[in-house]
Write a protein that holds these residues in place. Structure first.
Motif, PDB file in Angstrom:
ATOM      1  N   PRO A  13       0.842  -1.208   0.000  1.00 21.79           N
ATOM      2  CA  PRO A  13       0.000   0.000   0.000  1.00 21.79           C
ATOM      3  C   PRO A  13       0.876   1.257   0.000  1.00 21.79           C
ATOM      4  O   PRO A  13       2.051   1.223   0.365  1.00 21.79           O
ATOM      5  CB  PRO A  13      -0.801  -0.100   1.302  1.00 21.79           C
ATOM      6  CG  PRO A  13      -0.624  -1.493   1.802  1.00 21.79           C
ATOM      7  CD  PRO A  13       0.617  -2.025   1.175  1.00 21.79           C
ATOM      8  N   GLU A  14       0.283   2.363  -0.394  1.00 21.60           N
ATOM      9  CA  GLU A  14       1.003   3.630  -0.505  1.00 21.60           C
ATOM     10  C   GLU A  14       1.587   4.085   0.836  1.00 21.60           C
ATOM     11  O   GLU A  14       2.680   4.636   0.886  1.00 21.60           O
ATOM     12  CB  GLU A  14       0.082   4.712  -1.067  1.00 21.60           C
ATOM     13  CG  GLU A  14      -0.327   4.472  -2.512  1.00 21.60           C
ATOM     14  CD  GLU A  14       0.860   4.543  -3.464  1.00 21.60           C
ATOM     15  OE1 GLU A  14       1.777   5.359  -3.223  1.00 21.60           O
ATOM     16  OE2 GLU A  14       0.881   3.768  -4.420  1.00 21.60           O
ATOM     17  N   THR A  15       0.881   3.843   1.924  1.00 26.54           N
ATOM     18  CA  THR A  15       1.377   4.295   3.229  1.00 26.54           C
ATOM     19  C   THR A  15       2.651   3.542   3.621  1.00 26.54           C
ATOM     20  O   THR A  15       3.583   4.135   4.163  1.00 26.54           O
ATOM     21  CB  THR A  15       0.303   4.084   4.321  1.00 26.54           C
ATOM     22  OG1 THR A  15      -0.084   2.715   4.326  1.00 26.54           O
ATOM     23  CG2 THR A  15      -0.911   4.962   4.070  1.00 26.54           C
ATOM     24  N   GLU A  16       2.693   2.257   3.342  1.00 22.99           N
ATOM     25  CA  GLU A  16       3.900   1.488   3.673  1.00 22.99           C
ATOM     26  C   GLU A  16       5.079   1.910   2.803  1.00 22.99           C
ATOM     27  O   GLU A  16       6.219   1.952   3.265  1.00 22.99           O
ATOM     28  CB  GLU A  16       3.637  -0.011   3.519  1.00 22.99           C
ATOM     29  CG  GLU A  16       2.754  -0.582   4.595  1.00 22.99           C
ATOM     30  CD  GLU A  16       2.656  -2.090   4.507  1.00 22.99           C
ATOM     31  OE1 GLU A  16       3.623  -2.738   4.079  1.00 22.99           O
ATOM     32  OE2 GLU A  16       1.601  -2.610   4.882  1.00 22.99           O
ATOM     33  N   GLU A  29      10.260   4.699   2.430  1.00 21.78           N
ATOM     34  CA  GLU A  29      11.106   5.752   1.858  1.00 21.78           C
ATOM     35  C   GLU A  29      11.674   6.646   2.953  1.00 21.78           C
ATOM     36  O   GLU A  29      12.854   7.012   2.926  1.00 21.78           O
ATOM     37  CB  GLU A  29      10.310   6.576   0.858  1.00 21.78           C
ATOM     38  CG  GLU A  29      10.070   5.867  -0.455  1.00 21.78           C
ATOM     39  CD  GLU A  29       9.235   6.703  -1.410  1.00 21.78           C
ATOM     40  OE1 GLU A  29       8.838   7.840  -1.053  1.00 21.78           O
ATOM     41  OE2 GLU A  29       8.971   6.212  -2.522  1.00 21.78           O
ATOM     42  N   THR A  30      10.852   6.985   3.929  1.00 19.29           N
ATOM     43  CA  THR A  30      11.313   7.825   5.039  1.00 19.29           C
ATOM     44  C   THR A  30      12.419   7.125   5.808  1.00 19.29           C
ATOM     45  O   THR A  30      13.447   7.729   6.155  1.00 19.29           O
ATOM     46  CB  THR A  30      10.137   8.140   5.983  1.00 19.29           C
ATOM     47  OG1 THR A  30       9.095   8.728   5.236  1.00 19.29           O
ATOM     48  CG2 THR A  30      10.567   9.066   7.105  1.00 19.29           C
ATOM     49  N   GLU A  39       4.850   0.946  13.320  1.00 22.21           N
ATOM     50  CA  GLU A  39       3.748   0.785  12.383  1.00 22.21           C
ATOM     51  C   GLU A  39       3.553  -0.634  11.901  1.00 22.21           C
ATOM     52  O   GLU A  39       2.534  -0.970  11.335  1.00 22.21           O
ATOM     53  CB  GLU A  39       3.958   1.715  11.182  1.00 22.21           C
ATOM     54  CG  GLU A  39       3.892   3.169  11.554  1.00 22.21           C
ATOM     55  CD  GLU A  39       4.104   4.067  10.363  1.00 22.21           C
ATOM     56  OE1 GLU A  39       4.158   3.553   9.242  1.00 22.21           O
ATOM     57  OE2 GLU A  39       4.211   5.283  10.569  1.00 22.21           O
ATOM     58  N   ALA A  75       5.557   4.925   1.608  1.00 25.32           N
ATOM     59  CA  ALA A  75       6.003   6.222   2.135  1.00 25.32           C
ATOM     60  C   ALA A  75       6.835   6.026   3.400  1.00 25.32           C
ATOM     61  O   ALA A  75       7.886   6.675   3.575  1.00 25.32           O
ATOM     62  CB  ALA A  75       4.810   7.119   2.410  1.00 25.32           C
ATOM     63  N   ASN A  76       6.401   5.146   4.304  1.00 20.24           N
ATOM     64  CA  ASN A  76       7.169   4.874   5.525  1.00 20.24           C
ATOM     65  C   ASN A  76       8.536   4.271   5.202  1.00 20.24           C
ATOM     66  O   ASN A  76       9.542   4.611   5.821  1.00 20.24           O
ATOM     67  CB  ASN A  76       6.402   3.929   6.452  1.00 20.24           C
ATOM     68  CG  ASN A  76       5.190   4.587   7.066  1.00 20.24           C
ATOM     69  OD1 ASN A  76       5.124   5.815   7.147  1.00 20.24           O
ATOM     70  ND2 ASN A  76       4.240   3.782   7.489  1.00 20.24           N
TER      71      ASN A  76
END
Length: 128
Positions: free
Chosen positions: A89-92, A97-98, A126, A94-95
């Motif tokens: 998913p997009e949220t994972e 990448e951070t 998370e 993004a995490n």
């Protein structure tokens, strides 16, 4: 290379009358036929064991080969899908990448070690 022949000599046995005469005179005599030859032959054939009969593959088993091929192809195709991971998913993403940015920053600048620990802790919180 053929042997030398004078032009007046024939080239084949059919054209040479002397050879034909010689062969006629010295022709071997055929032996007389045995009176019971046919009976002996039939008796020998009857006593001879028959050769083994090759059994053909029954037709009800003919479906096994194409079915096995189809099953193999299906398994190969299915195993490719089985071993590939599902999309994130997009949220994972993004995490992740951070976290990677923080890790790279920490490896290039050793003074920012606390930033690496904080971003790793945030990433691990998370994960369920």
């Amino acid at each position: 290379m053929s042997p030398f022949r004078p032009k007046d000599q024939p080239t084949s046995a059919d054209e040479d009358p002397r050879l034909r005469t010689f062969l006629r005179r010295h022709r071997p005599v055929a032996p007389p036929a045995a009176a019971d030859l046919e009976e002996r032959l039939m008796e020998a054939i009857a006593t001879e064991p028959s050769p083994p009969v090759l059994r053909c593959l029954p037709q009800r088993w003919l479906w096994v080969v194409p079915t096995a091929i189809a099953a193999g192809v299906t398994l190969l195709w299915g195993s490719d899908r089985l071993w590939s991971p599902p999309p994130l998913p997009e949220t994972e993403i993004a995490n992740l990448e951070t976290f990677l940015e923080g890790s790279w920053t920490g490896s290039l600048n050793p003074d920012t070690e606390s930033a690496i620990v904080v971003s790793a802790d945030a990433f691990l919180e998370e994960i369920p």
